[in-house]
Design a protein around this motif. Structure first.
Motif, PDB file in Angstrom:
ATOM      1  N   ARG A   1     -36.124   1.163  10.850  1.00  0.00           N
ATOM      2  CA  ARG A   1     -37.537   1.522  10.696  1.00  0.00           C
ATOM      3  C   ARG A   1     -38.080   1.122   9.340  1.00  0.00           C
ATOM      4  N   HIS A   2     -37.191   0.765   8.398  1.00  0.00           N
ATOM      5  CA  HIS A   2     -37.620   0.435   7.039  1.00  0.00           C
ATOM      6  C   HIS A   2     -38.157  -0.990   7.007  1.00  0.00           C
ATOM      7  N   ALA A   3     -39.398  -1.146   6.710  1.00  0.00           N
ATOM      8  CA  ALA A   3     -40.074  -2.450   6.788  1.00  0.00           C
ATOM      9  C   ALA A   3     -39.529  -3.459   5.785  1.00  0.00           C
ATOM     10  N   HIS A   4     -39.016  -2.985   4.643  1.00  0.00           N
ATOM     11  CA  HIS A   4     -38.590  -3.912   3.592  1.00  0.00           C
ATOM     12  C   HIS A   4     -37.095  -4.222   3.629  1.00  0.00           C
ATOM     13  N   GLU A   5     -36.400  -3.742   4.639  1.00  0.00           N
ATOM     14  CA  GLU A   5     -34.967  -4.026   4.789  1.00  0.00           C
ATOM     15  C   GLU A   5     -34.759  -5.491   5.159  1.00  0.00           C
ATOM     16  N   ASN A   6     -33.732  -6.123   4.587  1.00  0.00           N
ATOM     17  CA  ASN A   6     -33.400  -7.513   4.901  1.00  0.00           C
ATOM     18  C   ASN A   6     -33.246  -7.679   6.416  1.00  0.00           C
ATOM     19  N   ASN A   7     -33.962  -8.644   6.984  1.00  0.00           N
ATOM     20  CA  ASN A   7     -33.947  -8.834   8.434  1.00  0.00           C
ATOM     21  C   ASN A   7     -32.531  -9.044   8.983  1.00  0.00           C
ATOM     22  N   TYR A   8     -31.729  -9.763   8.225  1.00  0.00           N
ATOM     23  CA  TYR A   8     -30.386 -10.083   8.682  1.00  0.00           C
ATOM     24  C   TYR A   8     -29.432  -8.885   8.591  1.00  0.00           C
ATOM     25  N   CYS A   9     -29.838  -7.837   7.878  1.00  0.00           N
ATOM     26  CA  CYS A   9     -28.903  -6.746   7.574  1.00  0.00           C
ATOM     27  C   CYS A   9     -29.308  -5.392   8.147  1.00  0.00           C
ATOM     28  N   LYS A  10     -30.357  -5.335   8.937  1.00  0.00           N
ATOM     29  CA  LYS A  10     -30.849  -4.048   9.431  1.00  0.00           C
ATOM     30  C   LYS A  10     -29.807  -3.301  10.252  1.00  0.00           C
ATOM     31  N   TYR A  11     -28.982  -4.041  10.970  1.00  0.00           N
ATOM     32  CA  TYR A  11     -28.007  -3.401  11.858  1.00  0.00           C
ATOM     33  C   TYR A  11     -26.580  -3.486  11.321  1.00  0.00           C
ATOM     34  N   ASP A  12     -26.435  -3.839  10.060  1.00  0.00           N
ATOM     35  CA  ASP A  12     -25.101  -3.995   9.489  1.00  0.00           C
ATOM     36  C   ASP A  12     -24.441  -2.631   9.317  1.00  0.00           C
ATOM     37  N   SER A  13     -23.583  -2.264  10.250  1.00  0.00           N
ATOM     38  CA  SER A  13     -22.897  -0.972  10.235  1.00  0.00           C
ATOM     39  C   SER A  13     -21.554  -1.123  10.930  1.00  0.00           C
ATOM     40  N   GLN A  14     -20.491  -0.798  10.220  1.00  0.00           N
ATOM     41  CA  GLN A  14     -19.166  -0.888  10.824  1.00  0.00           C
ATOM     42  C   GLN A  14     -18.995   0.140  11.942  1.00  0.00           C
ATOM     43  N   GLY A  15     -19.662   1.274  11.810  1.00  0.00           N
ATOM     44  CA  GLY A  15     -19.598   2.291  12.856  1.00  0.00           C
ATOM     45  C   GLY A  15     -20.252   1.813  14.139  1.00  0.00           C
ATOM     46  N   LEU A  16     -21.423   1.192  14.010  1.00  0.00           N
ATOM     47  CA  LEU A  16     -22.123   0.666  15.181  1.00  0.00           C
ATOM     48  C   LEU A  16     -21.317  -0.462  15.809  1.00  0.00           C
ATOM     49  N   ALA A  17     -20.729  -1.313  14.972  1.00  0.00           N
ATOM     50  CA  ALA A  17     -19.889  -2.394  15.485  1.00  0.00           C
ATOM     51  C   ALA A  17     -18.669  -1.836  16.210  1.00  0.00           C
ATOM     52  N   ALA A  18     -18.138  -0.721  15.697  1.00  0.00           N
ATOM     53  CA  ALA A  18     -16.959  -0.110  16.321  1.00  0.00           C
ATOM     54  C   ALA A  18     -17.276   0.411  17.716  1.00  0.00           C
TER      55      ALA A  18
ATOM     56  N   ILE B   1     -14.615 -10.537  16.554  1.00  0.00           N
ATOM     57  CA  ILE B   1     -15.991 -11.025  16.435  1.00  0.00           C
ATOM     58  C   ILE B   1     -16.988  -9.878  16.590  1.00  0.00           C
ATOM     59  N   ALA B   2     -16.742  -8.984  17.567  1.00  0.00           N
ATOM     60  CA  ALA B   2     -17.660  -7.859  17.776  1.00  0.00           C
ATOM     61  C   ALA B   2     -17.716  -6.954  16.552  1.00  0.00           C
ATOM     62  N   GLN B   3     -16.566  -6.740  15.916  1.00  0.00           N
ATOM     63  CA  GLN B   3     -16.526  -5.859  14.757  1.00  0.00           C
ATOM     64  C   GLN B   3     -17.130  -6.506  13.519  1.00  0.00           C
ATOM     65  N   SER B   4     -17.029  -7.817  13.407  1.00  0.00           N
ATOM     66  CA  SER B   4     -17.443  -8.491  12.167  1.00  0.00           C
ATOM     67  C   SER B   4     -18.802  -9.179  12.254  1.00  0.00           C
ATOM     68  N   PHE B   5     -19.357  -9.348  13.460  1.00  0.00           N
ATOM     69  CA  PHE B   5     -20.554 -10.181  13.596  1.00  0.00           C
ATOM     70  C   PHE B   5     -21.739  -9.646  12.798  1.00  0.00           C
ATOM     71  N   LEU B   6     -22.009  -8.350  12.838  1.00  0.00           N
ATOM     72  CA  LEU B   6     -23.176  -7.802  12.131  1.00  0.00           C
ATOM     73  C   LEU B   6     -23.041  -7.996  10.618  1.00  0.00           C
ATOM     74  N   SER B   7     -21.799  -7.857  10.126  1.00  0.00           N
ATOM     75  CA  SER B   7     -21.572  -8.101   8.690  1.00  0.00           C
ATOM     76  C   SER B   7     -21.685  -9.584   8.362  1.00  0.00           C
ATOM     77  N   LEU B   8     -21.154 -10.433   9.247  1.00  0.00           N
ATOM     78  CA  LEU B   8     -21.255 -11.882   9.022  1.00  0.00           C
ATOM     79  C   LEU B   8     -22.702 -12.333   9.060  1.00  0.00           C
TER      80      LEU B   8
END
Length: 520
Positions: A70-87, A439-446
């Motif tokens: 929801r944060h408008a100024h968050e880096n577009n590529y990193c909004k979903y970067d979460s190891q928990g979500l990837a897990a 790949i599923a675990q690392s893609f959001l971070s990559l």
């Protein structure tokens, strides 16, 4: 490989040319029912990305990601970067990896149907747990049970299809598994599109509907006949012959039955198939069992399919638009599988793999260039460039769908001799799930770190695997499943590793290429 005068070296080709039979209604029905096992794999691939982009799901289980989104100024590529979500996505595939190794002995000792039923029941339990989850622990337990189901299903179904199909149609019928997978993905995308509007509980319906293909797989496994190969291997010789006569539509099955009997005799003499598969004569098949599923995942397709809604939202597609775009790629993937089914037994495996690889490389590079030039960390793509990205994603998915998608499963399932077939398929599935997990675990971070470079990363791997196929994979079109050993003995590289055959049979591989025409 068993059979004929060769013993473990292979089945005599003259007998293979005597194979009789046609495509019967019985084979069509059993292959369709069995292939439903692929739909559970596809449904989960399609459902995960959509659910993880839903606000109701994120707010309940991953609140930090919900706030970043929801944060408008968050880096577009990193909004979903979460190891928990990837897990949440990747835990299923780690469980599937372990389950696939258990499924190998089960498939060999108790039959292909037993593994199919086990997979269906496990997936049914997992779907129920996910739909009713009240905390993250319950959610992850459900994902683990789904993984067990996928591990058993992916191990047994491709082998079942390869053994039931007549030689000249094995490629097309085996791809029923991939077709069911793509239909599962498309169905999941459409479900997500509908449940996205049912806030905040729509995600429960998306996850719970996984019970439908699981139920079909379980019931289908109970009703299907066992493969003649498995029956003969387990000592049920007469029953195996009756099933073979039924699925070939003729009583004149002496040649094929004898090849199965010879292969079974050798298979039963092998007490440790996983140890046997490491022997020098099985080296080519072992290499393919590792690299084919590895390369299939390193195309980047699962990243696109898992996280399509997240990916499109990161690029500026809003809500329904991102789900619509991911549904479009799912539809293209489903359509492209029909292309492969229609051409694989005519053009062969190598042509499809190489041409598909070239098209995927071009698409990945173009997407990377567009994002690198026109998409910043805090700005969105224009409508024109957004449409171009979706178009090239669709072309990428199209190429994958008629090449590495189905053939990444088909080739490993048809190249192993009976004595190591279950073990070989277990390795194939385990490697596929291992790299899917990675790949599923690392893609959001990559994606956050490499940005548009992630697509160049995958393009590099596709280049390597296309060269690998050109250099090391022989054509398996029209070669009986019990005689694949002859391919490696004629190949420019593998003949240096695989033990030779008597000189009088040296030309038998070329003779065998006519089997498809003869049996048709």
């Amino acid at each position: 490989m068993a059979g004929g005068s060769f013993g473990p070296a292979g089945v005599a080709k003259e007998r293979a040319e005597q194979y009789q039979g046609r495509l019967t209604l019985s084979v069509i029905i059993t292959c369709i029912v069995a292939a439903v096992g692929g739909s559970i794999f596809g449904y989960d691939i399609g459902i995960s990305g959509g659910v993880t982009s839903m606000d109701g799901f994120l707010e309940k289980f991953f609140h930090k990601v919900y706030e970043k989104k929801r944060h408008a100024h968050e880096n577009n590529y990193c909004k979903y970067d979460s190891q928990g979500l990837a897990a949440f996505t990747s835990s299923l595939y780690l469980a599937g990896l372990v389950a696939s190794l258990i499924a190998g002995p089960v498939t060999r000792i108790y039959g292909r149907r037993a593994s199919i039923v086990c997979g269906g029941i496990s997936f049914l339990i997992g779907a129920s747990l996910n739909a009713s989850a009240v905390n993250l622990a319950m959610l992850l337990l459900g994902r683990i049970m789904l993984g067990v189901g996928i591990g058993f299903g992916n191990q047994a179904v491709p082998v079942y299809l390869s053994e039931m199909a007549p030689t000249h149609l094995r490629g097309g019928l085996n791809m029923m598994f991939q077709l069911a997978t793509t239909l599962g993905i498309f169905t999941a995308n459409m479900v997500n599109y509908g449940t996205h509007k049912l806030q905040p509980w729509g995600w429960r319906l998306s996850l719970g509907l996984a019970a439908v293909p699981a139920l079909l797989m379980t019931v289908g496994g109970l009703l299907l006949p066992e493969t003649p190969n498995s029956l003969i291997e387990r000592g049920l010789t007469e029953k195996g012959r009756k099933v073979l006569e039924q699925i070939r539509g003729t009583e004149n099955v002496d040649a094929e039955f004898q090849d199965m009997a010879d292969a079974s005799e050798l298979a039963n003499s092998i007490k440790h198939p996983f140890r046997n598969i490491l022997e020098k004569r099985n080296r080519p098949q072992l290499v393919m069992a590792f690299f084919m599923p590895t390369f299939q995942i390193l195309t980047g397709i699962n990243s696109i399919l898992f996280y399509a809604p997240i990916l499109f939202q990161s690029m500026g597609f809003q809500g329904n638009a991102s789900l619509y775009s991911s549904a479009l790629t799912g539809a293209v993937l489903c359509f492209s599988t029909f292309i492969s089914i229609a051409t694989v037994d005519k053009l062969g495996r190598r042509v499809l793999l190489i041409s598909g690889g070239i098209q995927m490389i071009i698409c990945q590079v173009i997407v990377a260039v567009i994002l690198g030039l026109k998409f910043g960390t805090n700005e969105h793509l224009t409508k024109g460039f957004s449409a171009m990205v979706v178009a090239f994603f669709c072309l990428f998915v199209l190429a994958f769908g008629w090449s590495w998608g189905p053939l990444g499963w088909t080739v490993p399932s048809e190249i192993f001799p009976l004595e190591t077939r279950s073990a070989g398929q277990s390795i194939t599935v385990a490697v596929n799930l291992l790299f899917t997990f990675i790949i599923a675990q690392s893609f959001l971070s990559l994606l956050c770190k490499l940005k548009f470079g992630i697509f160049l990363f995958f393009a590099g791997w596709i280049t390597i695997m296309t060269i690998f196929v050109y250099m090391f994979l022989p054509e398996t079109k029209g070669v009986p499943i019990e005689e694949m050993i002859l391919l490696w003995r004629k190949h420019w590289f593998w003949k240096r590793i695989v033990p030779g055959i008597p000189e009088e049979f040296d030309d038998s591989l070329e003779m065998g290429q006519s089997v498809a025409k003869i049996t048709a």
